[in-house]
Scaffold this active site. Structure first.
Site, PDB file in Angstrom:
ATOM      1  CE  LYS A 155      -2.089  -1.910   3.512  1.00  0.00           C
ATOM      2  NZ  LYS A 155      -1.752  -3.338   3.341  1.00  0.00           N
ATOM      3  CB  ILE A 156       3.403   2.559   2.374  1.00  0.00           C
ATOM      4  CG1 ILE A 156       2.391   2.587   3.528  1.00  0.00           C
ATOM      5  CG2 ILE A 156       4.347   3.750   2.455  1.00  0.00           C
ATOM      6  CD1 ILE A 156       2.980   2.351   4.907  1.00  0.00           C
ATOM      7  CB  THR A 234       9.333   5.749   6.075  1.00  0.00           C
ATOM      8  OG1 THR A 234       8.920   5.125   4.851  1.00  0.00           O
ATOM      9  CG2 THR A 234       9.946   7.098   5.776  1.00  0.00           C
ATOM     10  CB  SER A 235       9.752   0.080   6.315  1.00  0.00           C
ATOM     11  OG  SER A 235       8.961   0.386   5.180  1.00  0.00           O
ATOM     12  NE  ARG A 236       7.474  -1.649  12.466  1.00  0.00           N
ATOM     13  CZ  ARG A 236       6.546  -0.745  12.160  1.00  0.00           C
ATOM     14  NH1 ARG A 236       6.897   0.364  11.515  1.00  0.00           N
ATOM     15  NH2 ARG A 236       5.282  -0.925  12.503  1.00  0.00           N
ATOM     16  CG  ASP A 260       9.519   8.212  10.403  1.00  0.00           C
ATOM     17  OD1 ASP A 260       9.680   9.264  11.057  1.00  0.00           O
ATOM     18  OD2 ASP A 260       8.476   7.523  10.460  1.00  0.00           O
ATOM     19  CD  GLU A 265      11.366   2.922  16.103  1.00  0.00           C
ATOM     20  OE1 GLU A 265      11.891   3.170  14.997  1.00  0.00           O
ATOM     21  OE2 GLU A 265      10.148   2.989  16.315  1.00  0.00           O
ATOM     22  CG  HIS A 297       7.975   5.157  14.188  1.00  0.00           C
ATOM     23  ND1 HIS A 297       8.433   3.888  14.447  1.00  0.00           N
ATOM     24  CD2 HIS A 297       6.903   4.997  13.366  1.00  0.00           C
ATOM     25  CE1 HIS A 297       7.670   3.000  13.823  1.00  0.00           C
ATOM     26  NE2 HIS A 297       6.745   3.661  13.155  1.00  0.00           N
ATOM     27  CD  GLN A 298       7.736  13.910  12.199  1.00  0.00           C
ATOM     28  OE1 GLN A 298       8.631  14.230  12.975  1.00  0.00           O
ATOM     29  NE2 GLN A 298       6.977  14.813  11.602  1.00  0.00           N
ATOM     30  CB  ALA A 299       6.191   8.168   8.317  1.00  0.00           C
ATOM     31  CG  PHE A 300       1.949   7.228  12.604  1.00  0.00           C
ATOM     32  CD1 PHE A 300       3.202   7.332  13.163  1.00  0.00           C
ATOM     33  CD2 PHE A 300       0.842   7.500  13.400  1.00  0.00           C
ATOM     34  CE1 PHE A 300       3.349   7.695  14.507  1.00  0.00           C
ATOM     35  CE2 PHE A 300       0.983   7.846  14.734  1.00  0.00           C
ATOM     36  CZ  PHE A 300       2.242   7.947  15.286  1.00  0.00           C
TER      37      PHE A 300
HETATM   38  P1  NAI Z   1       1.878  -3.867   2.829  1.00  0.00           P
HETATM   39  O1  NAI Z   1       1.690  -5.168   3.542  1.00  0.00           O
HETATM   40  O2  NAI Z   1       0.719  -3.268   2.108  1.00  0.00           O
HETATM   41  O3  NAI Z   1       3.074  -4.013   1.770  1.00  0.00           O
HETATM   42  C1  NAI Z   1       4.302  -4.592   2.084  1.00  0.00           C
HETATM   43  C2  NAI Z   1       4.887  -5.126   0.767  1.00  0.00           C
HETATM   44  O4  NAI Z   1       6.213  -5.560   1.042  1.00  0.00           O
HETATM   45  C3  NAI Z   1       4.110  -6.322   0.188  1.00  0.00           C
HETATM   46  O5  NAI Z   1       3.790  -6.076  -1.158  1.00  0.00           O
HETATM   47  C4  NAI Z   1       5.090  -7.476   0.333  1.00  0.00           C
HETATM   48  O6  NAI Z   1       4.964  -8.435  -0.706  1.00  0.00           O
HETATM   49  C5  NAI Z   1       6.419  -6.744   0.266  1.00  0.00           C
HETATM   50  N1  NAI Z   1       7.532  -7.500   0.804  1.00  0.00           N
HETATM   51  C6  NAI Z   1       7.544  -8.445   1.771  1.00  0.00           C
HETATM   52  N2  NAI Z   1       8.790  -8.907   1.945  1.00  0.00           N
HETATM   53  C7  NAI Z   1       9.586  -8.252   1.062  1.00  0.00           C
HETATM   54  C8  NAI Z   1      10.967  -8.296   0.751  1.00  0.00           C
HETATM   55  N3  NAI Z   1      11.798  -9.109   1.396  1.00  0.00           N
HETATM   56  N4  NAI Z   1      11.427  -7.476  -0.210  1.00  0.00           N
HETATM   57  C9  NAI Z   1      10.606  -6.645  -0.873  1.00  0.00           C
HETATM   58  N5  NAI Z   1       9.285  -6.553  -0.626  1.00  0.00           N
HETATM   59  C10 NAI Z   1       8.781  -7.339   0.341  1.00  0.00           C
HETATM   60  O7  NAI Z   1       2.463  -2.860   3.921  1.00  0.00           O
HETATM   61  P2  NAI Z   1       2.386  -1.277   3.896  1.00  0.00           P
HETATM   62  O8  NAI Z   1       1.108  -0.827   4.500  1.00  0.00           O
HETATM   63  O9  NAI Z   1       2.776  -0.774   2.567  1.00  0.00           O
HETATM   64  O10 NAI Z   1       3.537  -0.920   4.956  1.00  0.00           O
HETATM   65  C11 NAI Z   1       4.890  -1.199   4.699  1.00  0.00           C
HETATM   66  C12 NAI Z   1       5.665  -1.034   6.001  1.00  0.00           C
HETATM   67  O11 NAI Z   1       5.683   0.335   6.397  1.00  0.00           O
HETATM   68  C13 NAI Z   1       5.018  -1.742   7.212  1.00  0.00           C
HETATM   69  O12 NAI Z   1       5.404  -3.103   7.290  1.00  0.00           O
HETATM   70  C14 NAI Z   1       5.539  -0.956   8.381  1.00  0.00           C
HETATM   71  O13 NAI Z   1       6.697  -1.589   8.871  1.00  0.00           O
HETATM   72  C15 NAI Z   1       5.897   0.398   7.791  1.00  0.00           C
HETATM   73  N6  NAI Z   1       5.093   1.488   8.349  1.00  0.00           N
HETATM   74  C16 NAI Z   1       5.747   2.557   8.899  1.00  0.00           C
HETATM   75  C17 NAI Z   1       5.040   3.616   9.431  1.00  0.00           C
HETATM   76  C18 NAI Z   1       5.706   4.820  10.009  1.00  0.00           C
HETATM   77  O14 NAI Z   1       5.046   5.648  10.659  1.00  0.00           O
HETATM   78  N7  NAI Z   1       6.994   5.020   9.780  1.00  0.00           N
HETATM   79  C19 NAI Z   1       3.569   3.581   9.453  1.00  0.00           C
HETATM   80  C20 NAI Z   1       2.990   2.437   8.792  1.00  0.00           C
HETATM   81  C21 NAI Z   1       3.738   1.428   8.283  1.00  0.00           C
END
Ligand code: NAI
Length: 332
Positions: A155-156, A234-236, A260, A265, A297-300
């Site tokens: 999604k992101i 911005t993921s983990r 982020d 953290e 961690h403020q992206a959300f």
């Molecule tokens: P999502 O589940 O919609 O998409 C994740 C994508 O990553 C999927 O298409 C999946 O197939 C792919 N994926 C899985 N393993 C992979 C790999 N080894 N290499 C490449 N792609 C891979 O998740 P969404 O909603 O897009 O969120 C992504 C991440 O963003 C979350 O897991 C979360 O950790 C992080 N996040 C960070 C926030 C923040 O405030 N900084 C807020 C929300 C999410």
């Protein structure tokens, strides 16, 4: 009435959750501290817990929750790497999350970080406030015509990739579960991770943290990146090996880094530690680089995302009695 022990509470959580709550059926018990096995005793009397990214729900913590009568763990976030789902399942605990509250919030912050870092807006802001109108050291590059590698096109990642396309960049994508129709519609090309790393001027991470993706970026993969490339995470935090990141910055392999999230953290981000001596030497080192930009961690953190997080979480808590949770929100 269901009592929900709410952990790691911030002012904005109270504001948005109190607004969303069905006052007659849910009672929030807000705690400022995080939920871990050490603090789990505080759950007494609650039937559910509401937790965030840095609460640590390992097997021991989950056992304590179960013993205290908790039956539902409601994550008010998308990522769930901090919950031992196998242990939760074995105990018969239900776990829900908010899978998509605003991919735009995170994707827009990602692009904001890149623009700030590249065009040195954070440095310019400070200079101008000091009446220092010099431009020395503020040279950036045009995004136009560059190649951006998006790792993870869920999604992101998709929203981020589309915004990057708006700058007329070439966007390469890597995802083990690709979405070729979407890519075709937006002029985005899937490739393998190695080719993406070798060709991208900017690499942006949008994949979940799993045992397989931990330290996806490490000394070896940094070595495969284009010299001088920028990295945005911005993921983990644990997707990136911080020790290797610092080495790659020191030798100039990386041109810039925007984070982020940070692998250590937990216990630091979301809190005011100004005035204290920072004990984390790697974070301290990262903060010394002129080409590193960190947000905590403020992206959300947008109005829209907070409203949706509170709505979905509250709705699921109200539905707990029937087990009819909102589609896609149940993890265990
Ligand atoms: P999502 O589940 O919609 O998409 C994740 C994508 O990553 C999927 O298409 C999946 O197939 C792919 N994926 C899985 N393993 C992979 C790999 N080894 N290499 C490449 N792609 C891979 O998740 P969404 O909603 O897009 O969120 C992504 C991440 O963003 C979350 O897991 C979360 O950790 C992080 N996040 C960070 C926030 C923040 O405030 N900084 C807020 C929300 C999410």
């Amino acid at each position: 009435m269901t009592t929900i022990a709410f952990y790691d509470t911030k002012v904005y959580d109270r504001q948005y959750f109190e607004r969303a709550a069905d006052a007659g059926r849910l009672r929030w018990r807000f705690h400022d501290f995080r939920l871990t096995s050490e603090t789990a005793a505080s759950v007494a009397g609650a039937q559910a817990v509401c937790v965030f990214v840095n609460d640590r729900l390992d097997a021991l913590c989950l056992q304590q929750l179960h013993q205290a009568g908790v039956r539902l763990v409601a994550l008010r976030c998308a990522g769930f790497n901090n919950v031992d789902l196998t242990a939760a399942q074995a105990l018969g605990l239900t776990v829900t999350r908010v899978p998509a509250y605003s991919p735009h919030a995170v994707a827009e912050h990602t692009v904001g970080l890149l623009l700030t870092l590249n065009r040195k807006i954070h440095r310019a802001y400070n200079r101008v406030r000091e009446h220092n109108f010099s431009l020395s050291g503020l040279v950036g590059f045009d995004l136009y015509g560059k190649t951006v590698g998006v790792v993870g096109t869920g999604k992101i990642g998709r929203v981020a990739a589309q915004i990057f396309r708006g700058f007329n960049t070439t966007v390469l994508a890597y995802d083990p579960a690709p979405a070729p129709d979407w890519a075709g519609q937006h002029g985005i090309r899937y490739t393998d991770l190695d080719a993406l790393l070798a060709a991208s001027d900017v690499v942006s991470l949008h994949l979940p943290l799993t045992p397989q993706s931990r330290y996806l970026l490490n000394a070896e993969t940094f070595g495969r990146m284009k010299p001088g490339a920028y990295l945005i995470n911005t993921s983990r935090g644990k997707l990136v090996d911080t020790t290797a990141l610092i080495a790659a910055l020191k030798c100039g392999r990386l041109g810039g880094v925007a984070l982020d999230v940070y692998e250590e953290e937990e216990g630091l981000f979301f809190e005011d530690h100004s005035g204290e001596v920072l004990q984390d030497d790697e974070l301290s080192r990262l903060l010394t680089f002129p080409n590193v930009l960190i947000t905590a961690h403020q992206a959300f953190l947008t109005r829209e995302a907070l409203t949706e997080i509170a709505r979905v979480t509250t709705e699921n808590l109200l539905r707990a009695a029937t087990g009819d949770f909102l589609t896609g929100t149940r993890l265990a």
